[in-house]
Enzyme design. Sequence first.
Site, PDB file in Angstrom:
ATOM      1  N   ALA A  36      33.325   5.233 -43.406  1.00  0.00           N
ATOM      2  CA  ALA A  36      34.306   6.194 -43.931  1.00  0.00           C
ATOM      3  C   ALA A  36      35.681   5.752 -43.409  1.00  0.00           C
ATOM      4  O   ALA A  36      36.424   6.533 -42.802  1.00  0.00           O
ATOM      5  CB  ALA A  36      33.978   7.630 -43.538  1.00  0.00           C
ATOM      6  N   GLY A  40      43.136   4.559 -39.236  1.00  0.00           N
ATOM      7  CA  GLY A  40      42.857   4.292 -37.814  1.00  0.00           C
ATOM      8  C   GLY A  40      42.001   3.044 -37.674  1.00  0.00           C
ATOM      9  O   GLY A  40      42.316   2.130 -36.894  1.00  0.00           O
ATOM     10  N   HIS A  41      40.939   2.990 -38.463  1.00  0.00           N
ATOM     11  CA  HIS A  41      40.082   1.795 -38.433  1.00  0.00           C
ATOM     12  C   HIS A  41      40.874   0.557 -38.874  1.00  0.00           C
ATOM     13  O   HIS A  41      40.713  -0.523 -38.294  1.00  0.00           O
ATOM     14  CB  HIS A  41      38.895   1.966 -39.381  1.00  0.00           C
ATOM     15  CG  HIS A  41      37.982   3.116 -39.058  1.00  0.00           C
ATOM     16  ND1 HIS A  41      37.850   4.203 -39.894  1.00  0.00           N
ATOM     17  CD2 HIS A  41      37.156   3.345 -38.009  1.00  0.00           C
ATOM     18  CE1 HIS A  41      36.970   5.048 -39.372  1.00  0.00           C
ATOM     19  NE2 HIS A  41      36.542   4.555 -38.229  1.00  0.00           N
ATOM     20  N   GLN A  65      23.035   8.519 -31.445  1.00  0.00           N
ATOM     21  CA  GLN A  65      24.156   9.163 -30.739  1.00  0.00           C
ATOM     22  C   GLN A  65      24.441  10.564 -31.263  1.00  0.00           C
ATOM     23  O   GLN A  65      25.388  11.212 -30.804  1.00  0.00           O
ATOM     24  CB  GLN A  65      25.405   8.290 -30.780  1.00  0.00           C
ATOM     25  CG  GLN A  65      26.069   8.175 -32.144  1.00  0.00           C
ATOM     26  CD  GLN A  65      27.150   7.109 -32.149  1.00  0.00           C
ATOM     27  OE1 GLN A  65      26.887   5.928 -32.025  1.00  0.00           O
ATOM     28  NE2 GLN A  65      28.397   7.539 -32.282  1.00  0.00           N
ATOM     29  N   GLY A 151      39.213   2.169 -30.475  1.00  0.00           N
ATOM     30  CA  GLY A 151      40.345   3.090 -30.480  1.00  0.00           C
ATOM     31  C   GLY A 151      40.410   3.922 -29.221  1.00  0.00           C
ATOM     32  O   GLY A 151      39.382   4.318 -28.665  1.00  0.00           O
ATOM     33  N   GLN A 157      34.613   7.007 -24.600  1.00  0.00           N
ATOM     34  CA  GLN A 157      33.775   5.916 -25.120  1.00  0.00           C
ATOM     35  C   GLN A 157      34.353   4.556 -24.737  1.00  0.00           C
ATOM     36  O   GLN A 157      33.627   3.652 -24.313  1.00  0.00           O
ATOM     37  CB  GLN A 157      33.696   6.064 -26.644  1.00  0.00           C
ATOM     38  CG  GLN A 157      33.123   4.892 -27.391  1.00  0.00           C
ATOM     39  CD  GLN A 157      33.043   5.187 -28.882  1.00  0.00           C
ATOM     40  OE1 GLN A 157      32.300   6.035 -29.300  1.00  0.00           O
ATOM     41  NE2 GLN A 157      33.817   4.477 -29.686  1.00  0.00           N
ATOM     42  N   SER A 189      40.682  10.865 -38.405  1.00  0.00           N
ATOM     43  CA  SER A 189      39.261  10.891 -38.070  1.00  0.00           C
ATOM     44  C   SER A 189      38.459  11.033 -39.351  1.00  0.00           C
ATOM     45  O   SER A 189      38.881  11.738 -40.281  1.00  0.00           O
ATOM     46  CB  SER A 189      38.965  12.081 -37.151  1.00  0.00           C
ATOM     47  OG  SER A 189      37.579  12.334 -37.107  1.00  0.00           O
TER      48      SER A 189
HETATM   49  P1  AMP Z   1      34.197   5.752 -35.693  1.00  0.00           P
HETATM   50  O1  AMP Z   1      33.981   5.139 -37.040  1.00  0.00           O
HETATM   51  O2  AMP Z   1      34.784   7.122 -35.754  1.00  0.00           O
HETATM   52  O3  AMP Z   1      33.004   5.632 -34.796  1.00  0.00           O
HETATM   53  O4  AMP Z   1      35.325   4.885 -35.003  1.00  0.00           O
HETATM   54  C1  AMP Z   1      35.247   3.489 -34.927  1.00  0.00           C
HETATM   55  C2  AMP Z   1      36.363   2.988 -34.061  1.00  0.00           C
HETATM   56  O5  AMP Z   1      37.610   3.407 -34.622  1.00  0.00           O
HETATM   57  C3  AMP Z   1      36.302   3.563 -32.633  1.00  0.00           C
HETATM   58  O6  AMP Z   1      36.689   2.542 -31.725  1.00  0.00           O
HETATM   59  C4  AMP Z   1      37.319   4.672 -32.691  1.00  0.00           C
HETATM   60  O7  AMP Z   1      37.893   4.976 -31.439  1.00  0.00           O
HETATM   61  C5  AMP Z   1      38.355   4.074 -33.620  1.00  0.00           C
HETATM   62  N1  AMP Z   1      39.177   5.122 -34.222  1.00  0.00           N
HETATM   63  C6  AMP Z   1      38.755   6.185 -34.968  1.00  0.00           C
HETATM   64  N2  AMP Z   1      39.815   6.956 -35.302  1.00  0.00           N
HETATM   65  C7  AMP Z   1      40.909   6.384 -34.742  1.00  0.00           C
HETATM   66  C8  AMP Z   1      42.293   6.720 -34.711  1.00  0.00           C
HETATM   67  N3  AMP Z   1      42.774   7.787 -35.318  1.00  0.00           N
HETATM   68  N4  AMP Z   1      43.124   5.889 -34.041  1.00  0.00           N
HETATM   69  C9  AMP Z   1      42.656   4.785 -33.408  1.00  0.00           C
HETATM   70  N5  AMP Z   1      41.362   4.423 -33.395  1.00  0.00           N
HETATM   71  C10 AMP Z   1      40.502   5.204 -34.058  1.00  0.00           C
END
Ligand code: AMP
Length: 312
Positions: A36, A40-41, A65, A151, A157, A189
């Site tokens: 998704a 950010g990603h 998790q 992130g 984490q 997010s």
């Molecule tokens: P996730 O898909 O939510 O598990 O996130 C995958 C990676 O993207 C993790 O390292 C998160 O910390 C990072 N991440 C998610 N949202 C953000 C954001 N808004 N800013 C920076 N990194 C992000």
Amino acid sequence: MMANLTKATTASSFRDLLSRARSRGASVGFVPTMGALHEGHCALVDEARRRCDFVAVSVFVNPTQFAPGEDFARYPRNVERDEGVCRQAGVDVLFVPSVGEMYPDGDDTKISAGALAEVMCGPLRPGHFEGVATVVTKLLALAGPCTAVFGRKDYQQLQIIKRIVTDLHLPVAVVGHPIVRDSDGLAKSSRNVYLSPDERRRALAIPRALARAARAFSEGERRVEVLLRGAHQLLDPAASSIDYVTVAHPTNLKPLAPEGCVEGTALLAVAMRVGATRLIDNIVLGEDPAPLTESNGRWSAPNQSNPASEAQ
Ligand code: AMP
């Protein structure tokens, strides 16, 4: 930017693609995600691109998790869209394994995240960090020598992963990337899609509380109790429930006593629900810029660029 994106669905093909890139002399960057994909990603991918010749992204919604009753089943999934985002971002390899591929013989072997998992989200999400630690260790074991970008949004984490890499001597350089936010300050997010318009508006209390604390800190406030009280003033009316608001040591994550003072920098971290959606956010006081600025009761995005990512 367009790249020749190769999609890998098996652990062995993912490992081989990255090994072959290294044997051609390329440095490998890796961004593990649950898909998704949002901006950010994409910022993490851009960071990996800046640092490395060859970039891999994984999309895997890791069942171990999620606790029973959490949102594993309804977590947003759209691999086709993610594939387009990766192609656009110049990703070389997209790894999309099945649960059976990542856990071929069940999940008997687990990585315990230790003391860093005993604070903040740890007690509230039993088993969560063990699941994260296990799957990230598996992914890094498959990726091999690389720069892995995570992130700072998931600050706890990130600290746990840094510790795993150090303790297990993994050949990985961990990079923590600053939080990417919408222009109104809300941290991006995948779970923001759950928020109704009213909930999204209420969620803005989070970046505003962090911004107020950052401002107080920059003006010299060091009393933990005062920093916490200021945050609660904005958060309490907006939250459906608060899991925690904490001021903690920035690397060992131990909470600072409310009657104490911050020495050096400190993590201010929030986890709360708005409606049914659980949101987390944080700022390192004395290190991160304020996510918003406030003037005459109006909030706006600061016109400063993000600070550089920090490597381990
Ligand atoms: P996730 O898909 O939510 O598990 O996130 C995958 C990676 O993207 C993790 O390292 C998160 O910390 C990072 N991440 C998610 N949202 C953000 C954001 N808004 N800013 C920076 N990194 C992000």
